[in-house]
Design a protein around this motif. Structure first.
Motif, mmCIF file in Angstrom:
data_model
loop_
_atom_site.group_PDB
_atom_site.id
_atom_site.type_symbol
_atom_site.label_atom_id
_atom_site.label_comp_id
_atom_site.label_asym_id
_atom_site.label_seq_id
_atom_site.Cartn_x
_atom_site.Cartn_y
_atom_site.Cartn_z
ATOM 1 N N THR A 28 3.569 -4.821 -7.897
ATOM 2 C CA THR A 28 2.813 -3.357 -6.999
ATOM 3 C C THR A 28 4.187 -2.645 -6.680
ATOM 4 O O THR A 28 3.956 -1.668 -5.782
ATOM 5 C CB THR A 28 2.247 -3.678 -5.907
ATOM 6 N N LYS A 30 6.748 0.205 -6.575
ATOM 7 C CA LYS A 30 6.818 1.881 -6.390
ATOM 8 C C LYS A 30 7.741 1.954 -7.674
ATOM 9 O O LYS A 30 8.842 1.349 -7.878
ATOM 10 C CB LYS A 30 7.566 2.421 -5.405
ATOM 11 N N GLN A 58 -0.558 8.955 -7.913
ATOM 12 C CA GLN A 58 -0.950 7.594 -7.368
ATOM 13 C C GLN A 58 -2.002 6.675 -8.198
ATOM 14 O O GLN A 58 -2.028 5.600 -7.687
ATOM 15 C CB GLN A 58 -1.555 7.920 -6.034
ATOM 16 N N SER A 59 -2.626 7.143 -9.067
ATOM 17 C CA SER A 59 -3.497 6.596 -9.987
ATOM 18 C C SER A 59 -3.835 7.192 -11.316
ATOM 19 O O SER A 59 -3.774 8.364 -11.403
ATOM 20 C CB SER A 59 -5.067 6.305 -8.960
ATOM 21 N N GLU A 155 1.373 5.414 -10.649
ATOM 22 C CA GLU A 155 1.834 4.205 -9.945
ATOM 23 C C GLU A 155 0.968 2.837 -10.143
ATOM 24 O O GLU A 155 0.020 3.138 -10.603
ATOM 25 C CB GLU A 155 1.983 4.461 -8.504
ATOM 26 N N PRO A 157 -1.468 -0.625 -9.099
ATOM 27 C CA PRO A 157 -2.229 -0.613 -8.021
ATOM 28 C C PRO A 157 -1.923 -2.103 -7.342
ATOM 29 O O PRO A 157 -0.969 -3.035 -7.859
ATOM 30 C CB PRO A 157 -3.585 -0.702 -8.580
ATOM 31 N N GLU A 158 -2.511 -2.293 -6.321
ATOM 32 C CA GLU A 158 -2.368 -3.608 -5.556
ATOM 33 C C GLU A 158 -3.723 -4.683 -6.186
ATOM 34 O O GLU A 158 -4.739 -3.828 -6.502
ATOM 35 C CB GLU A 158 -2.892 -3.601 -4.192
ATOM 36 N N ARG A 176 -6.543 -1.874 -6.021
ATOM 37 C CA ARG A 176 -6.651 -0.780 -5.032
ATOM 38 C C ARG A 176 -5.435 0.322 -5.199
ATOM 39 O O ARG A 176 -4.310 -0.321 -5.173
ATOM 40 C CB ARG A 176 -6.653 -1.050 -3.799
ATOM 41 N N TYR A 177 -5.698 1.567 -5.440
ATOM 42 C CA TYR A 177 -4.540 2.453 -5.705
ATOM 43 C C TYR A 177 -4.334 3.360 -4.426
ATOM 44 O O TYR A 177 -5.329 3.235 -3.602
ATOM 45 C CB TYR A 177 -5.010 3.391 -6.829
ATOM 46 N N GLU A 178 -3.000 3.569 -4.476
ATOM 47 C CA GLU A 178 -2.605 4.190 -3.320
ATOM 48 C C GLU A 178 -3.534 5.362 -2.661
ATOM 49 O O GLU A 178 -3.605 5.831 -1.562
ATOM 50 C CB GLU A 178 -1.183 4.584 -3.365
ATOM 51 N N ASP A 179 -4.024 6.070 -3.535
ATOM 52 C CA ASP A 179 -5.273 7.454 -3.204
ATOM 53 C C ASP A 179 -6.352 6.821 -3.004
ATOM 54 O O ASP A 179 -7.132 7.722 -2.636
ATOM 55 C CB ASP A 179 -5.095 8.239 -4.601
#
Length: 304
Positions: A28, A30, A58-59, A155, A157-158, A176-179
């Motif tokens: 995950t 960056k 972000q996704s 990017e 995801p988690e 789960r993506y940052e956005d």
């Protein structure tokens, strides 16, 4: 010369190597902009193109939205010809979606080729260079969309997984993506997020009538088979005197058919049920099976 068998040292190295690339796929971290810019510059150079402007999103969803906005506002389809050129040059095979290339998602084929190279398979100089470029890109980002003069990347995801390396989370999204884009999964089966976010939204009646069979089974597991069995006309096959050994039941699940379950009472007084094989004859045999034992070997332990 064809390699027919791994040496003992190579056999020992294989799980270590496999874990290294699995860690890359699940990382995950960056994106390192400089490393990715350099790798993309080399990729574009392969097809005679200039280094692209790198746009990090972000996704994948955010990246596709950005591309769509460009096409809407410029009233021009920016196309995927460059993607085809890069893919044909760097790998030479097509993939199922013509709008993007996989980065870390696709690391498995790079790992396959890299392990072969590491154990002595000789690659042509240009092939080895292309493999290196693809690996450098895949180590940094997830999906990427190459276009003339510009490249969109996502990017990573988690993610959360079960013990069998399937996407799974009981109390939140499995991806789960940052956005904020999320994906919910139960032991590898994609499920509606509402089932996890709002426990009251899922009932035994809904679970048993859900049209998708895999999601139906997931829903039943989320609710707990003990709750599901209360809605079915269960037939008792065998009942042990000890409630912690339990009751062996047979039920007919809609659209699935006959299934056997062991209903037991744990040491805390909580009742739960476990699916067991159809050849179980007694509750003791079924309980022993859950411990990978035969019934004559089994000495009941308190479940908590």
């Amino acid at each position: 010369m064809t390699i027919q068998k791994l040496t003992p040292e190579q056999e020992k190295y294989l799980p270590i190597f496999r874990q290294e690339y699995l860690d890359i796929a699940l990382s995950t971290k960056k994106i390192d902009r400089q490393k990715l810019e350099n790798a993309l510059a080399d990729a574009y150079e392969v097809i005679g193109k200039k280094k692209p402007i790198l746009v990090i999103l972000q996704s994948p969803y955010q990246a596709m939205m950005a591309i769509k906005f460009i096409e809407v506002f410029t009233k021009k389809d920016i196309g995927d010809k460059l993607r085809d050129q890069l893919w044909n040059q760097l790998r030479g095979q097509s993939i199922w979606n013509q709008n993007f290339l996989w980065g870390s998602h696709d690391i498995y084929w790079i790992a396959w080729a890299r392990f072969a190279q590491n154990i002595g398979v000789k690659l042509e100089k240009e092939t080895a260079r292309h493999l290196d470029i693809m690996e450098r890109i895949s180590r940094e980002c997830e999906w990427w969309w190459p276009y003339e003069g510009i490249c969109f990347v996502s990017e990573k995801p988690e993610t959360k997984w079960d013990d069998n390396n399937r996407l799974h989370a009981e109390r939140g999204p499995a991806v789960r993506y940052e956005d904020g884009y999320e994906l919910y999964a139960w032991h590898g089966v994609t499920i509606p997020g509402q089932w996890i976010k709002d426990k009251n939204s899922l009932t035994p009646q809904i679970a048993l009538k859900h049209p998708n069979m895999e999601q139906r089974r997931a829903a039943c597991e989320i609710l707990g088979w003990a709750n599901i069995l209360k809605e079915l006309d269960a037939k008792i096959i065998d009942q042990d005197a000890d409630p912690q050994i339990g009751v062996l039941l047979e039920v007919n699940i809609p659209d699935i058919g006959k299934e056997n379950f062991l209903k037991v009472l744990c040491g805390t007084g909580r009742e739960f049920a476990l699916p067991v094989p159809p050849d179980m004859k007694t509750a003791l045999q079924a309980n022993a099976w859950t411990w990978a034992l035969e019934d004559y070997e089994y000495k009941p332990e308190v479940r908590t």
